[in-house]
Design a protein around this motif. Structure first.
Motif, short mmCIF file in Angstrom:
data_model
loop_
_atom_site.label_atom_id
_atom_site.label_comp_id
_atom_site.label_asym_id
_atom_site.label_seq_id
_atom_site.Cartn_x
_atom_site.Cartn_y
_atom_site.Cartn_z
N THR A 1 0.83 -1.22 0.00
CA THR A 1 0.00 0.00 0.00
C THR A 1 0.86 1.26 0.00
O THR A 1 0.46 2.28 -0.56
CB THR A 1 -0.93 0.02 1.21
N MET A 2 2.03 1.18 0.61
CA MET A 2 2.89 2.34 0.68
C MET A 2 3.40 2.75 -0.71
O MET A 2 3.38 3.92 -1.06
CB MET A 2 4.07 2.09 1.60
N THR A 3 3.84 1.78 -1.51
CA THR A 3 4.36 2.13 -2.82
C THR A 3 3.27 2.67 -3.74
O THR A 3 3.55 3.49 -4.61
CB THR A 3 5.04 0.92 -3.51
N ASP A 4 2.04 2.23 -3.53
CA ASP A 4 0.92 2.77 -4.30
C ASP A 4 0.76 4.26 -4.02
O ASP A 4 0.59 5.07 -4.94
CB ASP A 4 -0.36 2.01 -3.94
N GLU A 5 0.87 4.63 -2.77
CA GLU A 5 0.74 6.03 -2.37
C GLU A 5 1.93 6.86 -2.86
O GLU A 5 1.77 7.97 -3.34
CB GLU A 5 0.62 6.11 -0.85
N VAL A 6 3.13 6.32 -2.72
CA VAL A 6 4.32 7.02 -3.19
C VAL A 6 4.24 7.24 -4.71
O VAL A 6 4.57 8.32 -5.21
CB VAL A 6 5.61 6.25 -2.82
N GLN B 1 0.92 8.10 6.50
CA GLN B 1 0.68 9.14 7.50
C GLN B 1 1.52 10.38 7.25
O GLN B 1 1.96 11.07 8.17
CB GLN B 1 0.93 8.59 8.92
N LEU B 2 1.75 10.68 5.97
CA LEU B 2 2.50 11.85 5.54
C LEU B 2 1.55 13.04 5.49
O LEU B 2 0.46 12.92 4.94
CB LEU B 2 3.09 11.59 4.15
#
Length: 173
Positions: free
Chosen positions: A44-49, A127-128
């Motif tokens: 999920t993190m790489t999707d957001e990045v 959570q950025l």
């Protein structure tokens, strides 16, 4: 261009940073595909990045294109202009782009960043603070405005400088 010494460092910095963000975007998308189809556990993190990188690449790429005078334009009519009408048209276009970048991108972008930062909105996965994502809007607006000011100055300098005359060659004497 007479003002190239003011433009070149910004071009290089912007190009380098945009290429870096684009590379990060590619790495994130490749990892996302690999983790989804090979590991069966999508990240999920790489999707957001990747999503945020796409925003940054798009806006900074628009600023870079403006600096290279490669932004979208319809030049069917303008290509036939010469002399003063061409200079006036170029000034008008650069002033319109400057007005848009200054009002919508810089002022509107700063308003957006301030509001988002004051509400404490954060991205779901990392959570950025979303203000960090949106800060590219006024940043790219400032860069576009900078390029427009340089181009307006260059156009004014061109309009004030005398047209060079060709010296007669010995064959014509």
């Amino acid at each position: 261009m007479r003002l190239e010494k003011f433009k070149r460092p910004v071009d290089k910095l912007l190009a380098g940073f945009t290429v870096t963000v684009m590379a990060m975007l590619v790495v994130c998308v490749v990892w996302q595909v690999f983790s989804r189809y090979v590991l069966s556990q999508p990240s999920t993190m790489t999707d957001e990045v990747a999503r945020f990188s796409m925003i940054w690449v798009g806006l900074l790429g628009a600023a870079y294109a403006t600096g290279k005078r490669r932004h979208l334009s319809i030049d069917l009519f303008v290509s036939n202009l010469q002399g003063a009408p061409k200079l006036i048209n170029q000034l008008f276009v650069d002033l319109c782009v400057l007005l848009f970048a200054g009002s919508a991108m810089v002022w509107g972008g700063l308003t957006l960043v301030t509001k988002v930062y004051s509400t404490g909105q954060v991205s779901p996965a990392m959570q950025l603070p979303m203000a960090y994502v949106y800060v590219v809007l006024p940043l790219s607006g400032l860069i576009i405005s900078y390029y427009c000011v340089l181009y307006i100055l260059e156009t004014l300098l061109d309009s004030l400088s005398p047209v060079p005359t060709l010296a007669p060659s010995e064959e014509n004497i």
